[in-house]
Design an enzyme around this catalytic site. Structure first.
Site, PDB file in Angstrom:
ATOM      1  N   LEU A 133       0.833  -1.201   0.000  1.00  0.00           N
ATOM      2  CA  LEU A 133       0.000   0.000   0.000  1.00  0.00           C
ATOM      3  C   LEU A 133       0.868   1.252   0.000  1.00  0.00           C
ATOM      4  O   LEU A 133       0.738   2.109  -0.866  1.00  0.00           O
ATOM      5  CB  LEU A 133      -0.929  -0.002   1.216  1.00  0.00           C
ATOM      6  N   TRP A 164       8.483   0.538   2.035  1.00  0.00           N
ATOM      7  CA  TRP A 164       8.328  -0.004   3.387  1.00  0.00           C
ATOM      8  C   TRP A 164       7.589  -1.346   3.376  1.00  0.00           C
ATOM      9  O   TRP A 164       6.722  -1.596   4.207  1.00  0.00           O
ATOM     10  CB  TRP A 164       7.626   0.995   4.303  1.00  0.00           C
ATOM     11  N   ILE A 165       7.945  -2.191   2.413  1.00  0.00           N
ATOM     12  CA  ILE A 165       7.238  -3.452   2.245  1.00  0.00           C
ATOM     13  C   ILE A 165       7.927  -4.556   3.043  1.00  0.00           C
ATOM     14  O   ILE A 165       9.051  -4.965   2.731  1.00  0.00           O
ATOM     15  CB  ILE A 165       7.149  -3.843   0.757  1.00  0.00           C
ATOM     16  N   GLY A 347      23.363  -1.270  33.444  1.00  0.00           N
ATOM     17  CA  GLY A 347      24.363  -1.298  32.392  1.00  0.00           C
ATOM     18  C   GLY A 347      24.261  -2.537  31.519  1.00  0.00           C
ATOM     19  O   GLY A 347      24.480  -2.472  30.300  1.00  0.00           O
ATOM     20  N   GLU A 370       1.779   0.184  10.018  1.00  0.00           N
ATOM     21  CA  GLU A 370       0.324   0.028   9.829  1.00  0.00           C
ATOM     22  C   GLU A 370      -0.479   1.167  10.441  1.00  0.00           C
ATOM     23  O   GLU A 370      -1.488   0.977  11.116  1.00  0.00           O
ATOM     24  CB  GLU A 370      -0.135  -1.339  10.355  1.00  0.00           C
TER      25      GLU A 370
END
Length: 390
Positions: A133, A164-165, A347, A370
């Site tokens: 999308l 961004w798949i 730490g 999403e």
């Protein structure tokens, strides 16, 4: 210390079968997923063989119809499976969620013939999906996407770039939203595209802060020819299909966030019991005990929220507002809880010798994917007071 202490989560499951399913998932998580998680994430290795195992075990199609190879499980059960997987390794839990999201369009809007032709392989045939999308210039404003699909006879030709798949470059099939008409949401149509289609290529994976084992990449569609029989739904229905999938997908992200947070809490509790300072376990100190109590409370609240939304979905009732709330609350909680877990370990928490620093880096991503959490707030507000005035 091991990657995480055993969970002590009390599950309320609707059937004995669901209990057996969760037991199977825990067994796979403990034997096959968790022991390799830190090493493989550090190496940036995607565990494709684990997804083959999950597929053969019937875990990649749980909320879908058994007629097409699914598991006939309620969403409230499926999400608890995701939580268990994400607690063992977020790359796996999120990967299952994205695969399920990628199957949603065909399962919910495809014709009977399309479902029969493609769903069995998608749900239980070892295939892995991607959901396409977002684009470089269309993220939160997904309705402004520019990837085009032009009709040529009985086929469509797709041209453009998706960004961004998750599973970009390794997916066997892609659910793709492309523009077939005018501007805006009504000009978008959904397509099912094979991952090896001529003209489809992937850029180099993004170099990410966390989730290094899960490939995220741009996909380039350079004249990808797709038959009209792979168009899902009507022309112009694609954006509505996309939003329908995202309502369910947001619940998957919420469940993954709770699983990640639970893993962080388990680590913090285990460490607090073992670490001694001033002659006694640090778990004896009230300041730390209160911190752990707050972490546990956020987890229980998040789990209750995503399960309530899932039950609404299972009953066929509207659940979009609750899905946005669950995604918002659970991912914000995961960010806070993983940060607190690092603080509990001091730490040591800041070193790669313990997994909590990885959990914290992974939690940040969940607040973005999403639909960012700012978008979730907009969705919730629209349900409360209506759309913004223009």
């Amino acid at each position: 210390m091991p990657d995480r202490a055993p969970q002590t989560v009390e599950r309320r499951l609707p059937t004995e079968e669901a209990g057996e399913l969760l037991a199977l998932v825990r067994d796979i998580a403990e034997r096959e997923i968790a022991p390799r998680a830190a090493e493989e994430e550090d190496a940036g290795r995607f565990p494709r063989e684990l997804f083959s195992l999950l597929s053969s075990s019937g875990l990649l199609g749980l909320p879908y119809d058994s007629e097409y190879g699914g598991g006939d499980q309620p969403y409230a059960v499926y999400l608890q499976v995701l939580e268990e997987l994400a607690a063992a390794r977020l790359t796996v839990g999120l990967g299952v969620s994205v695969h399920t999201l990628s199957c949603h369009a065909l399962a919910g809007f495809g014709t009977k013939e399309q479902r029969a032709a493609h769903l069995p392989a998608m749900l239980g045939g070892g295939l892995l999906g991607a959901y396409c999308l977002s684009e470089p210039a269309a993220g939160s404003d997904a309705a402004s996407l520019r990837t085009k699909a032009v009709r040529e006879g009985d086929a469509w030709v797709l041209t453009g770039t998706k960004a961004w798949i998750t599973h970009g470059g390794i997916a066997d099939f892609c659910t793709v939203m492309a523009r077939t008409g005018g501007e805006g949401a009504k000009g978008i149509t959904a397509f099912l595209v094979p991952g090896d289609a001529p003209g489809l290529s992937a850029a180099a994976p993004e170099r990410k802060m966390g989730m290094k084992g899960s490939p995220t990449a741009q996909l380039h569609f350079d004249g990808v020819r797709t038959p009209d029989t792979r168009r899902i739904g009507e022309e112009g229905q694609g954006f509505a299909i996309a939003l329908s999938a995202l309502d369910s997908g947001r619940l998957g992200i919420a469940a993954c966030a709770v699983g990640l947070a639970q893993a962080a809490l388990d680590q913090a509790v285990g460490y607090a019991r073992e670490r001694r300072q001033f002659g006694r376990p640090i778990a004896d100190f009230q300041g730390l005990r209160f911190l752990l109590a707050d972490m546990a409370t956020r987890i229980e609240a998040g789990r209750a929220l995503y399960l309530e939304a899932a039950r609404l979905r299972d009953e066929g009732r509207p659940f979009g507002r609750q899905a946005a709330m669950a995604k918002l609350f659970c991912t914000d909680a995961a960010m806070q809880i993983t940060t607190d877990a690092v603080q509990v370990l001091g730490g040591y928490g800041y070193t790669a010798d313990f997994p909590v620093e990885r959990y914290m880096r992974e939690a940040k991503m969940l607040q973005i994917v999403e639909g960012t959490n700012q978008i979730q707030r907009m969705v919730i507000a629209r349900h409360l007071v209506g759309p913004e005035s223009r």
